[in-house]
Scaffold this motif. Structure first.
Motif, PDB file in Angstrom:
ATOM      1  N   ALA A 347       0.832  -1.208   0.000  1.00 43.72           N
ATOM      2  CA  ALA A 347       0.000   0.000   0.000  1.00 43.72           C
ATOM      3  C   ALA A 347       0.864   1.254   0.000  1.00 43.72           C
ATOM      4  O   ALA A 347       0.586   2.227  -0.721  1.00 43.72           O
ATOM      5  N   LEU A 348       1.917   1.245   0.786  1.00 46.33           N
ATOM      6  CA  LEU A 348       2.838   2.387   0.835  1.00 46.33           C
ATOM      7  C   LEU A 348       3.491   2.603  -0.522  1.00 46.33           C
ATOM      8  O   LEU A 348       3.628   3.741  -0.994  1.00 46.33           O
ATOM      9  N   TYR A 353       3.565   9.353  -5.791  1.00 42.45           N
ATOM     10  CA  TYR A 353       4.609  10.220  -5.246  1.00 42.45           C
ATOM     11  C   TYR A 353       4.994  11.360  -6.190  1.00 42.45           C
ATOM     12  O   TYR A 353       5.982  12.049  -5.948  1.00 42.45           O
ATOM     13  N   ARG A 354       4.206  11.575  -7.224  1.00 47.53           N
ATOM     14  CA  ARG A 354       4.494  12.691  -8.109  1.00 47.53           C
ATOM     15  C   ARG A 354       4.244  14.019  -7.381  1.00 47.53           C
ATOM     16  O   ARG A 354       3.330  14.121  -6.557  1.00 47.53           O
ATOM     17  N   ARG A 355       5.047  15.003  -7.692  1.00 46.50           N
ATOM     18  CA  ARG A 355       4.862  16.324  -7.075  1.00 46.50           C
ATOM     19  C   ARG A 355       3.479  16.887  -7.370  1.00 46.50           C
ATOM     20  O   ARG A 355       2.933  17.664  -6.579  1.00 46.50           O
ATOM     21  N   SER A 356       2.917  16.516  -8.510  1.00 41.77           N
ATOM     22  CA  SER A 356       1.614  17.041  -8.911  1.00 41.77           C
ATOM     23  C   SER A 356       0.459  16.410  -8.143  1.00 41.77           C
ATOM     24  O   SER A 356      -0.676  16.906  -8.205  1.00 41.77           O
ATOM     25  N   CYS A 357       0.722  15.324  -7.394  1.00 42.72           N
ATOM     26  CA  CYS A 357      -0.337  14.648  -6.654  1.00 42.72           C
ATOM     27  C   CYS A 357      -0.837  15.528  -5.516  1.00 42.72           C
ATOM     28  O   CYS A 357      -0.048  16.082  -4.733  1.00 42.72           O
ATOM     29  N   ILE A 358      -2.148  15.624  -5.388  1.00 45.02           N
ATOM     30  CA  ILE A 358      -2.768  16.501  -4.393  1.00 45.02           C
ATOM     31  C   ILE A 358      -2.416  16.080  -2.962  1.00 45.02           C
ATOM     32  O   ILE A 358      -2.486  16.894  -2.032  1.00 45.02           O
ATOM     33  N   LEU A 359      -2.036  14.819  -2.767  1.00 41.11           N
ATOM     34  CA  LEU A 359      -1.714  14.332  -1.419  1.00 41.11           C
ATOM     35  C   LEU A 359      -0.659  15.196  -0.720  1.00 41.11           C
ATOM     36  O   LEU A 359      -0.701  15.387   0.494  1.00 41.11           O
ATOM     37  N   TRP A 360       0.302  15.671  -1.484  1.00 40.08           N
ATOM     38  CA  TRP A 360       1.469  16.334  -0.887  1.00 40.08           C
ATOM     39  C   TRP A 360       1.385  17.857  -0.909  1.00 40.08           C
ATOM     40  O   TRP A 360       2.270  18.524  -0.383  1.00 40.08           O
ATOM     41  N   ILE A 390       0.119   8.161   6.129  1.00 38.79           N
ATOM     42  CA  ILE A 390      -0.365   7.127   7.048  1.00 38.79           C
ATOM     43  C   ILE A 390      -1.855   6.886   6.843  1.00 38.79           C
ATOM     44  O   ILE A 390      -2.317   5.742   6.785  1.00 38.79           O
ATOM     45  N   ALA A 391      -2.607   7.976   6.719  1.00 41.89           N
ATOM     46  CA  ALA A 391      -4.058   7.855   6.521  1.00 41.89           C
ATOM     47  C   ALA A 391      -4.381   7.096   5.240  1.00 41.89           C
ATOM     48  O   ALA A 391      -5.300   6.265   5.206  1.00 41.89           O
ATOM     49  N   GLU A 392      -3.613   7.347   4.176  1.00 41.75           N
ATOM     50  CA  GLU A 392      -3.851   6.663   2.904  1.00 41.75           C
ATOM     51  C   GLU A 392      -3.536   5.175   3.003  1.00 41.75           C
ATOM     52  O   GLU A 392      -4.273   4.333   2.484  1.00 41.75           O
ATOM     53  N   VAL A 393      -2.452   4.840   3.659  1.00 42.00           N
ATOM     54  CA  VAL A 393      -2.081   3.428   3.822  1.00 42.00           C
ATOM     55  C   VAL A 393      -3.125   2.712   4.665  1.00 42.00           C
ATOM     56  O   VAL A 393      -3.526   1.568   4.363  1.00 42.00           O
ATOM     57  N   GLU A 394      -3.571   3.356   5.728  1.00 39.84           N
ATOM     58  CA  GLU A 394      -4.591   2.748   6.585  1.00 39.84           C
ATOM     59  C   GLU A 394      -5.903   2.553   5.834  1.00 39.84           C
ATOM     60  O   GLU A 394      -6.599   1.536   6.002  1.00 39.84           O
ATOM     61  N   LYS A 395      -6.268   3.521   5.000  1.00 43.16           N
ATOM     62  CA  LYS A 395      -7.512   3.416   4.227  1.00 43.16           C
ATOM     63  C   LYS A 395      -7.456   2.264   3.244  1.00 43.16           C
ATOM     64  O   LYS A 395      -8.441   1.546   3.055  1.00 43.16           O
ATOM     65  N   GLN A 396      -6.295   2.063   2.618  1.00 44.41           N
ATOM     66  CA  GLN A 396      -6.166   0.978   1.635  1.00 44.41           C
ATOM     67  C   GLN A 396      -6.159  -0.404   2.285  1.00 44.41           C
ATOM     68  O   GLN A 396      -6.637  -1.367   1.703  1.00 44.41           O
ATOM     69  N   THR A 397      -5.573  -0.475   3.474  1.00 44.26           N
ATOM     70  CA  THR A 397      -5.363  -1.802   4.089  1.00 44.26           C
ATOM     71  C   THR A 397      -6.371  -2.149   5.188  1.00 44.26           C
ATOM     72  O   THR A 397      -6.556  -3.324   5.519  1.00 44.26           O
ATOM     73  N   ILE A 399      -5.761  -1.430   8.170  1.00 45.51           N
ATOM     74  CA  ILE A 399      -4.892  -1.716   9.313  1.00 45.51           C
ATOM     75  C   ILE A 399      -4.424  -0.410   9.922  1.00 45.51           C
ATOM     76  O   ILE A 399      -3.946   0.483   9.216  1.00 45.51           O
ATOM     77  N   SER A 400      -4.553  -0.277  11.238  1.00 47.40           N
ATOM     78  CA  SER A 400      -4.134   0.934  11.912  1.00 47.40           C
ATOM     79  C   SER A 400      -2.636   0.895  12.201  1.00 47.40           C
ATOM     80  O   SER A 400      -2.105  -0.116  12.698  1.00 47.40           O
ATOM     81  N   LEU A 401      -1.948   2.002  11.909  1.00 47.19           N
ATOM     82  CA  LEU A 401      -0.505   2.100  12.174  1.00 47.19           C
ATOM     83  C   LEU A 401      -0.211   2.800  13.485  1.00 47.19           C
ATOM     84  O   LEU A 401       0.944   2.873  13.904  1.00 47.19           O
ATOM     85  N   ASN A 402      -1.198   3.359  14.118  1.00 51.11           N
ATOM     86  CA  ASN A 402      -0.971   4.132  15.343  1.00 51.11           C
ATOM     87  C   ASN A 402      -1.309   3.332  16.598  1.00 51.11           C
ATOM     88  O   ASN A 402      -2.013   2.347  16.538  1.00 51.11           O
TER      89      ASN A 402
END
Length: 402
Positions: A347-348, A353-360, A390-397, A399-402
């Motif tokens: 998931a990670l 990871y493109r600069r144009s991605c709204i995530l970042w 972290i929120a994106e990885v948790e949403k896909q899986t 699984i909580s990382l915290n």
């Protein structure tokens, strides 16, 4: 400053036996101690080079250090700058915790000519030097090392059996003594990347160096000398940037610098294996990083790392730190199964990871007012982007990382 130079009282003799006999006869009547040394000329002055045990070093050396509070207006009248106690502690820690330590030569100053009986031909002669009990050998370069030895030898008594090289310069001019110290301090500091490549006593530096040797994704693609990779298309990170990423993965913080505990506890190989596993699994499951899974020599014609740095955040230190810190959460902060680890890494790796991605945007990527996207590296920005990832990885899986 005048041209006055005090000089060693050099007395040449035909043979080593003559020099030795004369030195010992002289010492019996004068009470001076005899030391073997080398004698040579440099910069219009006579220099004497000795090898002394640490015990003898502590006995002979004298300090004339400025006080940071008392000598603010007359520091130029003292031989040494103020002692920095933190630096002393760092060196003492190094001496007590590093079996294969190394100390550079000390430089002493003598304002009184030292009698030396020499023999031999050529620019460097052997000799027997007489050191009277009342002579003052002040430290020109090495006061922090000297004070560190005093502390370390109490904790590690076997240091009494070790020795150092000492150079005694004949000089009675305080201005020239200060100039000697200043000249000794003109060495260029070792760049952080090169230090990370050479300092294998440091845990993070050692693990970073092993990563560059044992993983295709880093082998041949890490600049081990420069401060930045600049526009070079062949390198992904500097050695220091790789070290920062490894620190994020292992500690969850790139500022952690405890470099000894893991090796003492015998955990080095286990931690190296986990680090290799994480970065390998991430690369295999990321379309762009997977291009680096083959040897560097086979990918140079179609992987331009400079272009990737312009297009993406994960080929910049900022993005690499975010990825590595999430790796820390997966491997060290939770007790996940191998299946869960694999799911989380996939998931990670699948994030955009493109600069144009709204995530970042508005965290580690901002508009540069020229129509482009600029990466920023402030700690607060990285923390904000980390939460998003972290929120994106948790949403896909699920699984909580915290």
């Amino acid at each position: 400053m005048d041209n006055k130079r005090s000089s060693a009282n050099v007395i040449p003799l035909p043979t080593a036996k003559d020099a030795q006999e004369q030195a010992y006869q002289d010492s019996m009547t004068s009470g001076a101690r005899t030391f073997i040394c080398h004698v040579y000329e440099q910069g219009q002055r006579t220099h004497l080079a000795f090898s002394l045990s640490l015990s003898m070093l502590l006995e002979l050396a004298r300090l004339n250090s400025a006080d940071g509070k008392k000598n603010k207006s007359n520091v130029d009248e003292m031989i040494n700058r103020p002692l920095m106690q933190n630096h002393v502690k760092e060196i003492a820690k190094y001496l007590t915790e590093t079996p294969s330590y190394i100390l550079p030569p000390f430089i002493f100053n003598s304002d009184t000519p030292i009698k030396v009986f020499t023999f031999g031909e050529g620019p460097v002669k052997c000799g027997y030097a007489l050191i009277p009990s009342n002579i003052a050998l002040y430290v020109t370069d090495g006061q922090h090392r000297l004070e560190a030895i005093k502390k370390a030898i109490v904790i590690k008594p076997e240091l009494h059996n070790d020795s150092v090289t000492v150079l005694v310069v004949q000089e009675d001019d305080i201005d020239q003594i200060h100039q000697d110290f200043a000249d000794c301090s003109k060495n260029e500091p070792i760049p952080a990347a090169l230090r990370a490549s050479f300092d294998v006593s440091d845990f993070l530096s050692k693990i970073s160096r092993d990563l560059t040797k044992q993983l295709n994704i880093f082998n041949g693609r890490i600049d081990k000398i420069s401060k930045t990779v600049g526009k070079d298309p062949d390198y992904i990170f500097t050695m220091n940037q790789l070290r920062a990423g490894a620190s994020e993965f292992l500690y969850g913080d790139s500022k952690k610098l405890d470099s000894y505990t893991e090796e003492r506890d015998g955990k080095y190989q286990m931690l190296l294996d986990k680090t290799k596993l994480f970065y390998t699994e991430f690369a295999v499951n990321n379309t762009t990083w997977s291009l680096l899974c083959q040897p560097h020599s086979q990918s140079t014609n179609f992987v331009n790392l400079y272009n990737l740095r312009q297009e993406r955040i994960d080929f910049n230190s900022v993005g690499f730190q975010i990825i590595s810190r999430i790796g820390h959460l997966i491997f060290f902060e939770n007790n996940f199964s191998d299946e869960q680890n694999s799911l989380l890494i996939k998931a990670l790796a699948s994030l955009d990871y493109r600069r144009s991605c709204i995530l970042w945007h508005n965290s580690v990527v901002i508009d540069d007012d020229k129509g482009g996207k600029k990466i920023i590296s402030q700690r607060a920005a990285i923390t904000k982007a980390l939460k998003v990832a972290i929120a994106e990885v948790e949403k896909q899986t699920g699984i909580s990382l915290n």
